[in-house]
Write a protein that holds these residues in place. Sequence first.
Motif, PDB file in Angstrom:
ATOM      1  N   ARG A   1      55.158 -81.908  73.772  1.00  0.00           N
ATOM      2  CA  ARG A   1      55.098 -81.213  75.065  1.00  0.00           C
ATOM      3  C   ARG A   1      53.912 -81.692  75.897  1.00  0.00           C
ATOM      4  O   ARG A   1      54.036 -81.984  77.087  1.00  0.00           O
ATOM      5  N   GLU A   2      52.742 -81.762  75.253  1.00  0.00           N
ATOM      6  CA  GLU A   2      51.538 -82.181  75.968  1.00  0.00           C
ATOM      7  C   GLU A   2      51.634 -83.633  76.418  1.00  0.00           C
ATOM      8  O   GLU A   2      51.210 -83.970  77.525  1.00  0.00           O
ATOM      9  N   ASN A   3      52.203 -84.496  75.590  1.00  0.00           N
ATOM     10  CA  ASN A   3      52.344 -85.898  75.960  1.00  0.00           C
ATOM     11  C   ASN A   3      53.293 -86.048  77.143  1.00  0.00           C
ATOM     12  O   ASN A   3      53.009 -86.813  78.072  1.00  0.00           O
ATOM     13  N   ALA A   4      54.403 -85.309  77.129  1.00  0.00           N
ATOM     14  CA  ALA A   4      55.340 -85.358  78.258  1.00  0.00           C
ATOM     15  C   ALA A   4      54.669 -84.841  79.531  1.00  0.00           C
ATOM     16  O   ALA A   4      54.867 -85.401  80.615  1.00  0.00           O
ATOM     17  N   ALA A   5      53.868 -83.790  79.409  1.00  0.00           N
ATOM     18  CA  ALA A   5      53.158 -83.248  80.572  1.00  0.00           C
ATOM     19  C   ALA A   5      52.132 -84.256  81.089  1.00  0.00           C
ATOM     20  O   ALA A   5      51.956 -84.398  82.301  1.00  0.00           O
ATOM     21  N   LYS A   6      51.473 -84.966  80.206  1.00  0.00           N
ATOM     22  CA  LYS A   6      50.501 -85.976  80.623  1.00  0.00           C
ATOM     23  C   LYS A   6      51.199 -87.099  81.378  1.00  0.00           C
ATOM     24  O   LYS A   6      50.703 -87.561  82.412  1.00  0.00           O
ATOM     25  N   LEU A   7      52.347 -87.532  80.877  1.00  0.00           N
ATOM     26  CA  LEU A   7      53.079 -88.598  81.551  1.00  0.00           C
ATOM     27  C   LEU A   7      53.566 -88.155  82.924  1.00  0.00           C
ATOM     28  O   LEU A   7      53.511 -88.926  83.890  1.00  0.00           O
ATOM     29  N   ARG A   8      54.044 -86.896  83.040  1.00  0.00           N
ATOM     30  CA  ARG A   8      54.452 -86.371  84.341  1.00  0.00           C
ATOM     31  C   ARG A   8      53.259 -86.291  85.287  1.00  0.00           C
ATOM     32  O   ARG A   8      53.359 -86.624  86.467  1.00  0.00           O
ATOM     33  N   ALA A   9      52.114 -85.829  84.781  1.00  0.00           N
ATOM     34  CA  ALA A   9      50.920 -85.667  85.619  1.00  0.00           C
ATOM     35  C   ALA A   9      50.402 -87.021  86.097  1.00  0.00           C
ATOM     36  O   ALA A   9      49.974 -87.152  87.244  1.00  0.00           O
ATOM     37  N   VAL A  10      50.454 -88.026  85.251  1.00  0.00           N
ATOM     38  CA  VAL A  10      49.974 -89.354  85.632  1.00  0.00           C
ATOM     39  C   VAL A  10      50.889 -89.960  86.691  1.00  0.00           C
ATOM     40  O   VAL A  10      50.433 -90.660  87.595  1.00  0.00           O
ATOM     41  N   SER A  11      52.187 -89.664  86.602  1.00  0.00           N
ATOM     42  CA  SER A  11      53.125 -90.234  87.571  1.00  0.00           C
ATOM     43  C   SER A  11      52.962 -89.616  88.960  1.00  0.00           C
ATOM     44  O   SER A  11      53.422 -90.183  89.941  1.00  0.00           O
ATOM     45  N   GLN A  12      52.314 -88.450  89.044  1.00  0.00           N
ATOM     46  CA  GLN A  12      52.056 -87.818  90.340  1.00  0.00           C
ATOM     47  C   GLN A  12      50.762 -88.382  90.897  1.00  0.00           C
ATOM     48  O   GLN A  12      49.678 -88.038  90.451  1.00  0.00           O
ATOM     49  N   ARG A  13      50.889 -89.236  91.853  1.00  0.00           N
ATOM     50  CA  ARG A  13      49.712 -89.894  92.430  1.00  0.00           C
ATOM     51  C   ARG A  13      48.860 -88.889  93.194  1.00  0.00           C
ATOM     52  O   ARG A  13      49.363 -87.951  93.792  1.00  0.00           O
ATOM     53  N   GLY A  14      47.553 -89.119  93.188  1.00  0.00           N
ATOM     54  CA  GLY A  14      46.640 -88.316  93.989  1.00  0.00           C
ATOM     55  C   GLY A  14      46.225 -87.007  93.355  1.00  0.00           C
ATOM     56  O   GLY A  14      45.644 -86.165  94.019  1.00  0.00           O
ATOM     57  N   THR A  15      46.493 -86.803  92.069  1.00  0.00           N
ATOM     58  CA  THR A  15      46.064 -85.564  91.433  1.00  0.00           C
ATOM     59  C   THR A  15      44.644 -85.737  90.902  1.00  0.00           C
ATOM     60  O   THR A  15      44.270 -86.798  90.412  1.00  0.00           O
ATOM     61  N   SER A  16      43.883 -84.684  91.010  1.00  0.00           N
ATOM     62  CA  SER A  16      42.523 -84.711  90.483  1.00  0.00           C
ATOM     63  C   SER A  16      42.562 -84.428  88.982  1.00  0.00           C
ATOM     64  O   SER A  16      43.597 -84.063  88.427  1.00  0.00           O
TER      65      SER A  16
ATOM     66  N   ARG B   1      44.520 -81.564  84.209  1.00  0.00           N
ATOM     67  CA  ARG B   1      44.188 -80.678  83.087  1.00  0.00           C
ATOM     68  C   ARG B   1      45.027 -79.400  83.136  1.00  0.00           C
ATOM     69  O   ARG B   1      45.558 -78.961  82.114  1.00  0.00           O
ATOM     70  N   ASP B   2      45.176 -78.817  84.321  1.00  0.00           N
ATOM     71  CA  ASP B   2      45.975 -77.604  84.472  1.00  0.00           C
ATOM     72  C   ASP B   2      47.437 -77.845  84.123  1.00  0.00           C
ATOM     73  O   ASP B   2      48.085 -77.001  83.497  1.00  0.00           O
ATOM     74  N   LEU B   3      47.967 -78.999  84.525  1.00  0.00           N
ATOM     75  CA  LEU B   3      49.353 -79.324  84.189  1.00  0.00           C
ATOM     76  C   LEU B   3      49.550 -79.443  82.681  1.00  0.00           C
ATOM     77  O   LEU B   3      50.543 -78.967  82.131  1.00  0.00           O
TER      78      LEU B   3
ATOM     79  N   SER C   1      49.255 -75.990  80.928  1.00  0.00           N
ATOM     80  CA  SER C   1      50.347 -75.064  81.206  1.00  0.00           C
ATOM     81  C   SER C   1      51.707 -75.593  80.766  1.00  0.00           C
ATOM     82  O   SER C   1      52.738 -75.027  81.117  1.00  0.00           O
ATOM     83  N   CYS C   2      51.742 -76.644  79.980  1.00  0.00           N
ATOM     84  CA  CYS C   2      53.015 -77.259  79.610  1.00  0.00           C
ATOM     85  C   CYS C   2      53.864 -76.355  78.715  1.00  0.00           C
ATOM     86  O   CYS C   2      55.071 -76.544  78.616  1.00  0.00           O
ATOM     87  N   HIS C   3      53.283 -75.350  78.087  1.00  0.00           N
ATOM     88  CA  HIS C   3      54.052 -74.457  77.228  1.00  0.00           C
ATOM     89  C   HIS C   3      54.785 -73.372  78.025  1.00  0.00           C
ATOM     90  O   HIS C   3      55.650 -72.687  77.488  1.00  0.00           O
TER      91      HIS C   3
END
Length: 83
Positions: A30-45, A50-52, A55-57
């Motif tokens: 779950r966390e790995n999938a959330a990290k990949l989604r977060a990285v694909s969103q450009r411009g996130t701090s 970290r919040d994404l 909150s992946c659960h």
Amino acid sequence: MARSERDVIDFSALESELRAAVESEQRHERENAAKLRAVSQRGTSYNQFRDLVLSCHLKPLEKKDKEGAPRKQPWNPVAPGNK
């Protein structure tokens, strides 16, 4: 031939260890999938990233989950008046 105590398998301990390993693996996926989604969103701090991940659960609300609908479980079961 007599069996020693080391030869006996503790199935309850084995089952609890297996459940913990499965839960850990699911959390990692779950966390790995959330990290990949977060990285694909450009411009996130970093804080948004970290919040994404933290909150992946959480699961999204469904259409049947409406405000004012009777709840099966109170939001805060410890608060007075939620009995």
